[in-house]
Design a protein around this motif. Structure first.
Motif, mmCIF file in Angstrom:
data_model
loop_
_atom_site.group_PDB
_atom_site.id
_atom_site.type_symbol
_atom_site.label_atom_id
_atom_site.label_comp_id
_atom_site.label_asym_id
_atom_site.label_seq_id
_atom_site.Cartn_x
_atom_site.Cartn_y
_atom_site.Cartn_z
ATOM 1 N N GLY B 10 0.782 -1.248 0.000
ATOM 2 C CA GLY B 10 0.000 0.000 0.000
ATOM 3 C C GLY B 10 0.804 1.284 0.000
ATOM 4 N N LEU B 41 -0.664 -7.564 0.414
ATOM 5 C CA LEU B 41 -1.588 -6.865 1.302
ATOM 6 C C LEU B 41 -1.435 -5.374 1.031
ATOM 7 N N SER B 42 -2.450 -4.798 0.415
ATOM 8 C CA SER B 42 -2.419 -3.360 0.139
ATOM 9 C C SER B 42 -3.440 -2.706 1.056
ATOM 10 N N GLN B 43 -2.942 -2.036 2.065
ATOM 11 C CA GLN B 43 -3.807 -1.476 3.107
ATOM 12 C C GLN B 43 -3.388 -0.031 3.352
ATOM 13 N N PRO B 44 -3.510 0.785 2.310
ATOM 14 C CA PRO B 44 -2.936 2.140 2.396
ATOM 15 C C PRO B 44 -3.554 3.000 3.493
ATOM 16 N N ASN B 45 -4.836 2.776 3.808
ATOM 17 C CA ASN B 45 -5.423 3.638 4.840
ATOM 18 C C ASN B 45 -4.952 3.260 6.239
#
Lengths: 253, 253
Positions: B10, B41-45
């Motif tokens: 992310g 796992l792209s969890q930018p927030n």
């Protein structure tokens, strides 16, 4: 509360990547932190070929692997999930996955890319009634799209068997020039698919579903002449965003 | 036994996607099943901005989020992992992640993209001694690359502060035209970066590291005139494949 998206990404890996890119493209965002949480599991060596199963070349139903990967995604936090593979939506595979999810009381919401695609055509292209389909021979033999389309009141247009097996399927699978080997730059595959488009138009198709998630990699057009080109991966990306957080779904351009 | 790759994707999401694509491109494969297992796992927030932390605009060290995401990847089965974000490799962030991994006895092998990049330059371009760097202002202020390069016997060439803050950083971050907003088609950002390339060449650079993983999206060239352009995302993709299964690493073209 924003939901977490899970992607079963290995069927094939380039199609999984394409879905991830389309989720980003279709999300309203100004900064990194605006993007949705996406967990992608690309485990192709644990995901048996879907077409080989449907054609009887192997008895191993890929449903078991898809179910296992959905369970992994659920354990990692995914609320909704999908598999960007049309062939995996054939009833012998997809229904088996749904049954297994039901049997363990899974709470993941497993979207149906093909049902989303038919619904998208109805909403966005109400003037189109004769729908052509380009796909793998697995999807073709299983009659997945014709069945769905007819049930929804559409006429389905498919290539004849010779064109299907000699031109369309190899455009996806050929180990030298197929999209699964070459990726986006599959020039010969693109030519074959354009011949398929032409054939379906001759037979009266008004729209064409790119019914294998590898096809849009080599055929990214939204229109070819008067024909609407429907990309189920794009439709699925939008459906996943809609389920995760509808406020972040970019208006259709 | 083939190892499983985990990606902290992310930071930013388009850079994560770019890494996933480069892993596929750099893998020797003829069919889907030849590709490596990759969990992204792209969890930018949940991943605070790295540059804002380094510049003191926030006290929240993104190391905690990176550590948490690495733990999630490890629980999901990842053996090796990386984060395709140069700024996250600044000592106050990266060392904190390593300490936290050590404290819990993590068995994940967390690769260092920047160390891999310097090692790649030494092996592939032994004739290049003066190395220019384009990066975010966070990476610039932290002096990450100059420190590493000097320790390895290279001369580091960086833009002056005005060019850095007025042209290079906005090419990445500007909410209207920056790569983090626009993605690959960031024309104005590309122009700004090309000015940066030109400036560094004037100052004697013989190679340029694209020291922010968003930059290669808009500047995909491997050479610009006589300058070697080094893409750490590509280097990282190759390092991950090497660690997962060296037999599947495509020879450099």
């Amino acid at each position: 509360m924003e939901k977490i998206i899970g992607v079963v990404g290995g069927a094939g890996p380039f199609a999984g990547l394409d879905l991830l890119g389309k989720i980003l493209d279709q999300t309203i965002s100004e900064r990194d932190q605006d993007h949705l949480t996406v967990i992608s599991l690309s485990q192709p060596n644990q995901l048996p070929d879907r077409t080989r199963f449907l054609l009887g070349a192997t008895a191993v139903n890929p449903a078991h692997a898809i179910f296992n990967q959905l369970q992994q995604l659920e354990r990692a936090g995914a609320d909704i999930a999908a598999i960007p593979c049309n062939t995996a939506h054939a009833a012998p595979i997809f229904n088996c996955v749904l049954e297994k999810l039901g049997a363990v009381g899974s709470r993941i919401r497993f979207l149906n890319m093909l049902a989303e695609t038919v619904s998208y055509i109805r909403q966005q292209h109400p003037d189109r009634q004769r729908i052509g389909i380009l796909s793998t021979t697995g999807t073709y033999q299983a009659g997945i799209y014709p069945h769905l389309l007819k049930a929804a009141g559409y006429a389905a247009v498919i290539p004849d068997l010779h064109l299907q097996t000699e031109l369309i399927h190899p455009a996806i699978y050929d180990p030298q020039y197929g999209i699964k080997t070459v990726g986006k730059n599959a020039v010969r595959a693109r030519d074959a698919l354009l011949q398929g488009v032409n054939d379906l138009q001759q037979k009266g198709a008004e729209a064409i579903i790119l019914g294998c998630t590898e096809i849009p990699l080599a055929l990214p057009e939204k229109w070819i002449g008067d024909l609407v080109i429907i990309d189920p991966t794009l439709v699925l990306a939008r459906a996943l965003i809609r389920e995760a957080n509808p406020d972040k779904l970019r208006p259709l351009s």
